[in-house]
Motif scaffolding. Structure first.
Motif, PDB file in Angstrom:
ATOM      1  N   ASN A   3       0.855  -1.182   0.000  1.00  0.00           N
ATOM      2  CA  ASN A   3       0.000   0.000   0.000  1.00  0.00           C
ATOM      3  C   ASN A   3       0.894   1.235   0.000  1.00  0.00           C
ATOM      4  O   ASN A   3       1.652   1.460   0.952  1.00  0.00           O
ATOM      5  CB  ASN A   3      -0.909  -0.019   1.232  1.00  0.00           C
ATOM      6  N   VAL A 245      -4.560   3.877   7.274  1.00  0.00           N
ATOM      7  CA  VAL A 245      -4.105   2.570   6.804  1.00  0.00           C
ATOM      8  C   VAL A 245      -4.039   1.597   7.973  1.00  0.00           C
ATOM      9  O   VAL A 245      -4.501   0.448   7.878  1.00  0.00           O
ATOM     10  CB  VAL A 245      -2.731   2.687   6.114  1.00  0.00           C
ATOM     11  N   GLY A 249      -7.453   0.101   7.089  1.00  0.00           N
ATOM     12  CA  GLY A 249      -7.069  -0.521   5.827  1.00  0.00           C
ATOM     13  C   GLY A 249      -7.249   0.414   4.639  1.00  0.00           C
ATOM     14  O   GLY A 249      -7.599  -0.007   3.537  1.00  0.00           O
ATOM     15  N   TYR A 250      -6.995   1.674   4.861  1.00  0.00           N
ATOM     16  CA  TYR A 250      -7.170   2.715   3.847  1.00  0.00           C
ATOM     17  C   TYR A 250      -6.326   2.407   2.611  1.00  0.00           C
ATOM     18  O   TYR A 250      -5.181   1.974   2.728  1.00  0.00           O
ATOM     19  CB  TYR A 250      -6.751   4.050   4.439  1.00  0.00           C
ATOM     20  N   THR A 251      -6.884   2.633   1.432  1.00  0.00           N
ATOM     21  CA  THR A 251      -6.186   2.331   0.182  1.00  0.00           C
ATOM     22  C   THR A 251      -6.274   3.517  -0.772  1.00  0.00           C
ATOM     23  O   THR A 251      -7.066   4.450  -0.569  1.00  0.00           O
ATOM     24  CB  THR A 251      -6.800   1.112  -0.516  1.00  0.00           C
ATOM     25  N   GLU A 253      -7.496   3.373  -3.692  1.00  0.00           N
ATOM     26  CA  GLU A 253      -8.826   3.324  -4.302  1.00  0.00           C
ATOM     27  C   GLU A 253      -9.848   4.088  -3.457  1.00  0.00           C
ATOM     28  O   GLU A 253     -10.677   4.835  -3.990  1.00  0.00           O
ATOM     29  CB  GLU A 253      -9.275   1.874  -4.479  1.00  0.00           C
ATOM     30  N   LYS A 254      -9.779   3.909  -2.136  1.00  0.00           N
ATOM     31  CA  LYS A 254     -10.689   4.625  -1.244  1.00  0.00           C
ATOM     32  C   LYS A 254     -10.394   6.117  -1.270  1.00  0.00           C
ATOM     33  O   LYS A 254     -11.324   6.941  -1.279  1.00  0.00           O
ATOM     34  CB  LYS A 254     -10.542   4.077   0.183  1.00  0.00           C
TER      35      LYS A 254
END
Length: 287
Positions: A3, A245, A249-251, A253-254
């Motif tokens: 990531n 993150v 779980g931030y990405t 895409e988000k």
């Protein structure tokens, strides 16, 4: 696949900060330069009362011009700081989502969120200012002033760290002012000391440079106001990503979804007859 938003320890966080800054150096400097120019508007509009430390006496001097100038400066600082942080947030986010970092688009984006950004900033600074007034107004007899400072300074520091991500919450997540404070506090929960540590490290890096530049000349002061703010802003944005993150779980895409959701409203496709999508629930198959 790793990531790109994190997580990162302090070393990689600082390295990434300067990498992003170097990649878009001219654009970040341009953003800060516009803000630096706007800083002079309150002074131009309201003027600056003359100040001579040898003769100034608040008991005999008309304080109304000073009060107006101070209030205008505080309001100007709040608006300008909100604008600058919001623009940097958009620019850095576009860097990671693969878009072209556009100064014009960044300002256009942030102007739509200015109400929330300024509102959150006011809610942020009101208690901090109240604490500052309580310290300055505390009597010095019997050490009361020092005692007050020892009590309220940790409170002010706690709030400044806890609410360090109000601009990110208002800009990317569309939070309203009070919700932005709550959201920042939620992200910092359990990581207060870590956030403080990163901020202290960055301050230790930038302050000596700022001090040296401001001592050179007026030009040095302007340079400090243009080249240094992007560094701290980028670092805080990366730290915000890092916290999300680790906790959510931030990405990328988000991030892209949030950026686009609060940039423009989705366009409604036109129908062949010149309409705009018809009535919801209308049967398109029947004539």
């Amino acid at each position: 696949m790793d990531n790109v938003l994190g997580p990162r320890t302090v070393g990689p966080l600082l390295t990434e900060t300067f990498r992003v800054y170097g990649r878009h150096f001219l654009k970040f400097v341009a953003i800060a330069a516009v803000v630096e120019a706007v800083c002079y508007i309150p002074e131009i509009v309201f003027g600056t009362p003359g100040y001579d430390p040898e003769t100034f006496d608040p008991e005999t001097v008309d304080m109304v011009p000073w009060d107006i100038s101070f209030a205008a400066s505080m309001l100007g600082f709040t608006v300008i700081n909100s604008l600058m942080d919001g623009v940097f947030i958009h620019a850095v986010s576009e860097h990671y989502t693969g878009g072209d970092v556009s100064v014009e688009r960044a300002y256009h984006f942030v102007l739509k969120r200015m109400k929330a950004l300024v509102g959150a900033a006011i809610l942020f600074w009101l208690p901090i200012a109240a604490i500052g007034v309580s310290v300055l107004g505390a009597p010095n007899s019997a050490g009361r002033g020092s005692f007050t400072l020892l009590i309220v300074f940790p409170i002010a520091m706690y709030l400044m760290v806890r609410w360090a991500f109000i601009y990110q919450a208002a800009t990317l997540e569309g939070c309203e002012p009070m919700d932005a404070l709550r959201r920042s506090g939620k992200l910092v929960d359990g990581d207060w000391w870590r956030v403080l540590g990163v901020m202290v490290v960055m301050f230790a890096i930038t302050y000596p440079v700022s001090y040296a530049l401001t001592k050179i000349s007026a030009v040095g002061t302007v340079l400090a106001g243009v080249i240094l703010p992007p560094i701290f802003a980028i670092m805080m944005i990366l730290l915000y990503y890092d916290l999300r993150v680790r906790k959510e779980g931030y990405t990328v895409e988000k991030l892209s979804e949030e950026l686009r959701a609060h940039t423009t409203l989705p366009e409604t496709p036109a129908t062949p007859d010149g309409g705009f999508g018809g009535v919801p629930g209308e049967d398109k198959g029947s004539e």
